[in-house]
Scaffold this motif. Structure first.
Motif, PDB file in Angstrom:
ATOM      1  N   VAL A 109      16.427 -19.487  -5.878  1.00  0.00           N
ATOM      2  CA  VAL A 109      15.560 -19.559  -7.462  1.00  0.00           C
ATOM      3  C   VAL A 109      14.723 -18.475  -6.930  1.00  0.00           C
ATOM      4  CG1 VAL A 109      14.765 -20.546  -9.537  1.00  0.00           C
ATOM      5  CG2 VAL A 109      17.232 -21.034  -8.969  1.00  0.00           C
ATOM      6  N   ALA A 110      13.941 -19.194  -5.770  1.00  0.00           N
ATOM      7  CA  ALA A 110      12.066 -19.566  -5.335  1.00  0.00           C
ATOM      8  C   ALA A 110      12.464 -17.800  -4.778  1.00  0.00           C
ATOM      9  CB  ALA A 110      11.820 -20.066  -4.448  1.00  0.00           C
ATOM     10  N   ILE A 111      13.643 -17.738  -3.671  1.00  0.00           N
ATOM     11  CA  ILE A 111      13.608 -15.616  -3.491  1.00  0.00           C
ATOM     12  C   ILE A 111      13.473 -15.129  -4.522  1.00  0.00           C
ATOM     13  CG2 ILE A 111      14.873 -14.572  -1.468  1.00  0.00           C
ATOM     14  CD1 ILE A 111      15.543 -16.874   0.041  1.00  0.00           C
ATOM     15  N   ASN A 112      14.408 -15.154  -5.690  1.00  0.00           N
ATOM     16  CA  ASN A 112      15.093 -14.058  -6.445  1.00  0.00           C
ATOM     17  C   ASN A 112      13.545 -14.537  -7.237  1.00  0.00           C
ATOM     18  OD1 ASN A 112      17.745 -13.311  -5.882  1.00  0.00           O
ATOM     19  ND2 ASN A 112      17.964 -15.377  -5.556  1.00  0.00           N
ATOM     20  N   GLN A 113      13.039 -15.031  -7.427  1.00  0.00           N
ATOM     21  CA  GLN A 113      12.194 -15.025  -8.446  1.00  0.00           C
ATOM     22  C   GLN A 113      10.806 -14.519  -7.192  1.00  0.00           C
ATOM     23  OE1 GLN A 113      10.592 -19.217  -9.126  1.00  0.00           O
ATOM     24  NE2 GLN A 113      12.584 -19.501 -11.402  1.00  0.00           N
ATOM     25  N   ALA A 114      10.383 -14.466  -6.591  1.00  0.00           N
ATOM     26  CA  ALA A 114       9.921 -14.272  -5.658  1.00  0.00           C
ATOM     27  C   ALA A 114       9.941 -12.515  -5.625  1.00  0.00           C
ATOM     28  CB  ALA A 114       9.857 -13.981  -3.725  1.00  0.00           C
ATOM     29  N   LYS A 115      10.998 -11.596  -5.598  1.00  0.00           N
ATOM     30  CA  LYS A 115      11.517 -10.734  -5.783  1.00  0.00           C
ATOM     31  C   LYS A 115      11.405  -9.997  -6.925  1.00  0.00           C
ATOM     32  CE  LYS A 115      15.227 -10.687  -1.896  1.00  0.00           C
ATOM     33  NZ  LYS A 115      16.986 -10.839  -2.084  1.00  0.00           N
ATOM     34  N   CYS A 116      11.866 -10.509  -7.894  1.00  0.00           N
ATOM     35  CA  CYS A 116      11.714 -10.074  -9.667  1.00  0.00           C
ATOM     36  C   CYS A 116      10.220 -10.126  -9.697  1.00  0.00           C
ATOM     37  CB  CYS A 116      12.058 -10.868 -10.487  1.00  0.00           C
ATOM     38  SG  CYS A 116      11.945 -10.666 -12.310  1.00  0.00           S
ATOM     39  N   LEU A 117       9.247 -10.776  -9.214  1.00  0.00           N
ATOM     40  CA  LEU A 117       8.073 -10.773  -9.648  1.00  0.00           C
ATOM     41  C   LEU A 117       7.146  -9.562  -8.758  1.00  0.00           C
ATOM     42  CD1 LEU A 117       5.736 -11.929 -10.801  1.00  0.00           C
ATOM     43  CD2 LEU A 117       5.256 -13.604  -8.623  1.00  0.00           C
ATOM     44  N   ALA A 118       7.766  -9.362  -7.725  1.00  0.00           N
ATOM     45  CA  ALA A 118       7.023  -8.040  -6.558  1.00  0.00           C
ATOM     46  C   ALA A 118       8.184  -6.780  -7.816  1.00  0.00           C
ATOM     47  CB  ALA A 118       7.643  -8.213  -5.567  1.00  0.00           C
ATOM     48  N   ASN A 119       8.577  -6.870  -8.209  1.00  0.00           N
ATOM     49  CA  ASN A 119       9.089  -6.406  -9.047  1.00  0.00           C
ATOM     50  C   ASN A 119       8.186  -5.873  -9.918  1.00  0.00           C
ATOM     51  OD1 ASN A 119      10.990  -4.443  -6.936  1.00  0.00           O
ATOM     52  ND2 ASN A 119      12.366  -5.945  -7.628  1.00  0.00           N
ATOM     53  N   ASN A 120       7.949  -6.761 -10.738  1.00  0.00           N
ATOM     54  CA  ASN A 120       7.221  -6.509 -12.332  1.00  0.00           C
ATOM     55  C   ASN A 120       5.928  -6.271 -12.130  1.00  0.00           C
ATOM     56  OD1 ASN A 120       9.349  -7.244 -14.111  1.00  0.00           O
ATOM     57  ND2 ASN A 120       9.410  -9.454 -13.346  1.00  0.00           N
ATOM     58  N   LEU A 121       4.873  -6.917 -10.994  1.00  0.00           N
ATOM     59  CA  LEU A 121       3.925  -6.462 -10.623  1.00  0.00           C
ATOM     60  C   LEU A 121       3.512  -4.944 -10.657  1.00  0.00           C
ATOM     61  CD1 LEU A 121       2.645  -9.348  -8.111  1.00  0.00           C
ATOM     62  CD2 LEU A 121       1.866  -9.335 -10.461  1.00  0.00           C
ATOM     63  N   LYS A 122       4.473  -4.394 -10.015  1.00  0.00           N
ATOM     64  CA  LYS A 122       4.613  -2.876  -9.658  1.00  0.00           C
ATOM     65  C   LYS A 122       4.741  -1.994 -11.194  1.00  0.00           C
ATOM     66  CE  LYS A 122       6.541  -3.166  -5.518  1.00  0.00           C
ATOM     67  NZ  LYS A 122       7.966  -2.113  -4.424  1.00  0.00           N
ATOM     68  N   LYS A 123       6.003  -2.746 -12.050  1.00  0.00           N
ATOM     69  CA  LYS A 123       5.494  -1.994 -13.602  1.00  0.00           C
ATOM     70  C   LYS A 123       4.550  -2.835 -14.264  1.00  0.00           C
ATOM     71  CE  LYS A 123      11.064  -3.020 -13.536  1.00  0.00           C
ATOM     72  NZ  LYS A 123      11.255  -1.809 -14.331  1.00  0.00           N
ATOM     73  N   ILE A 124       4.203  -3.778 -14.113  1.00  0.00           N
ATOM     74  CA  ILE A 124       2.907  -4.016 -14.703  1.00  0.00           C
ATOM     75  C   ILE A 124       1.789  -2.838 -14.219  1.00  0.00           C
ATOM     76  CG2 ILE A 124       0.922  -5.855 -14.950  1.00  0.00           C
ATOM     77  CD1 ILE A 124       2.576  -7.722 -14.860  1.00  0.00           C
ATOM     78  N   ILE A 125       1.316  -3.094 -13.000  1.00  0.00           N
ATOM     79  CA  ILE A 125       0.819  -1.801 -12.479  1.00  0.00           C
ATOM     80  C   ILE A 125       0.569  -0.939 -12.867  1.00  0.00           C
ATOM     81  CG2 ILE A 125      -0.420  -0.834 -10.873  1.00  0.00           C
ATOM     82  CD1 ILE A 125       0.055  -2.926  -9.185  1.00  0.00           C
ATOM     83  N   GLN A 126       2.185  -0.217 -13.316  1.00  0.00           N
ATOM     84  CA  GLN A 126       2.454   1.071 -13.814  1.00  0.00           C
ATOM     85  C   GLN A 126       2.658   1.173 -15.681  1.00  0.00           C
ATOM     86  OE1 GLN A 126       6.296   1.627 -11.264  1.00  0.00           O
ATOM     87  NE2 GLN A 126       4.582   2.114 -10.226  1.00  0.00           N
ATOM     88  N   ASP A 127       2.308   0.244 -16.013  1.00  0.00           N
ATOM     89  CA  ASP A 127       2.291   0.370 -16.948  1.00  0.00           C
ATOM     90  C   ASP A 127       3.448  -0.009 -17.993  1.00  0.00           C
ATOM     91  OD1 ASP A 127      -0.528   0.179 -17.606  1.00  0.00           O
ATOM     92  OD2 ASP A 127      -0.988   2.154 -18.111  1.00  0.00           O
TER      93      ASP A 127
END
Length: 219
Positions: A110-128
């Motif tokens: 769970v933690a590993i996949n949350q980390a991967k998902c969050l990393a991708n989402n942080l990129k998306k947030i930066i890119q609006d």
């Protein structure tokens, strides 16, 4: 895990000399005697308490984001409830979803996949861009109980015994980060298996052989 896995693991432990007490609550321990709520007691100087843990609260965090066990409430992108730019993942975070209304199981996957998902989402947030909700897919559970003893609960197959133990060892070996570490751990496991040198995980029971050895040492 499945009912069959629970029954099998219980039988394995009992054959290894483990006395299992269920639905039994500890009332008191004075350093010599462990007392249960039903009045029964065990005389012992060694007690290992493994009933879970609580998280640490962090000053400045939103007061309503903590649960009774101090886990942090997060939304579907692991953002802390009541915050704008604070995120939490893994065991400390609790995310309520339709599939997991009481939060996800506190396991590494769970933690590993949350980390991967969050990393991708942080990129998306930066890119609006719109972030994606996290959704946990449970591939199954495994547990090793001893030498040649394990249980495997996958959605497509359920195994126990030696083959389950081999699968457990193989998958854990594959999850280790580097090739060098995989090789070292494999050699250590192989040596321990051949020599039966598993002193760090052994369960000792009082028997005639142990008593005889002890008497010989005393003399």
């Amino acid at each position: 895990m499945s009912i069959n896995a629970k029954i099998t693991s219980r039988k394995y432990l009992q054959k290894m000399g483990v006395n299992i007490l269920t639905e039994t609550f500890v009332k008191n321990y004075d350093g010599n005697i462990l007392t249960f709520e039903n009045g029964e007691s065990i005389k012992t100087k060694t007690v290992i308490w493994a009933a879970g843990n609580t998280g640490n609260t962090i000053q400045g965090m939103p007061e309503d984001c903590f649960t009774k066990s101090n886990r942090i409430k997060v939304d579907r992108i692991n953002k802390v409830v009541g915050s704008e730019n604070i995120f939490a993942i893994g065991d400390i975070a609790i995310m309520e979803t339709p599939k997991y209304p009481n939060g996800h199981p506190q396991v590494a996957n769970v933690a590993i996949n949350q980390a991967k998902c969050l990393a991708n989402n942080l990129k998306k947030i930066i890119q609006d861009k719109e972030p994606l909700d996290y959704e946990y897919k449970d591939f199954g559970s495994m547990a090793t109980i001893g030498r040649n003893k394990a249980i495997v609960d996958f959605s497509f197959i359920k195994l126990k015994g030696y083959f389950a133990w081999v699968i457990w060892m193989f998958l854990h070996l594959m999850l280790i980060l580097s090739v060098r570490n995989k090789l070292i751990i494999f050699l250590n496991w192989a040596w321990a298996y051949i020599t039966k040198d598993t002193s760090l995980r052994i369960i000792l029971t009082q028997n005639e052989k142990i008593s005889t050895s002890k008497n010989a040492l005393d003399k």
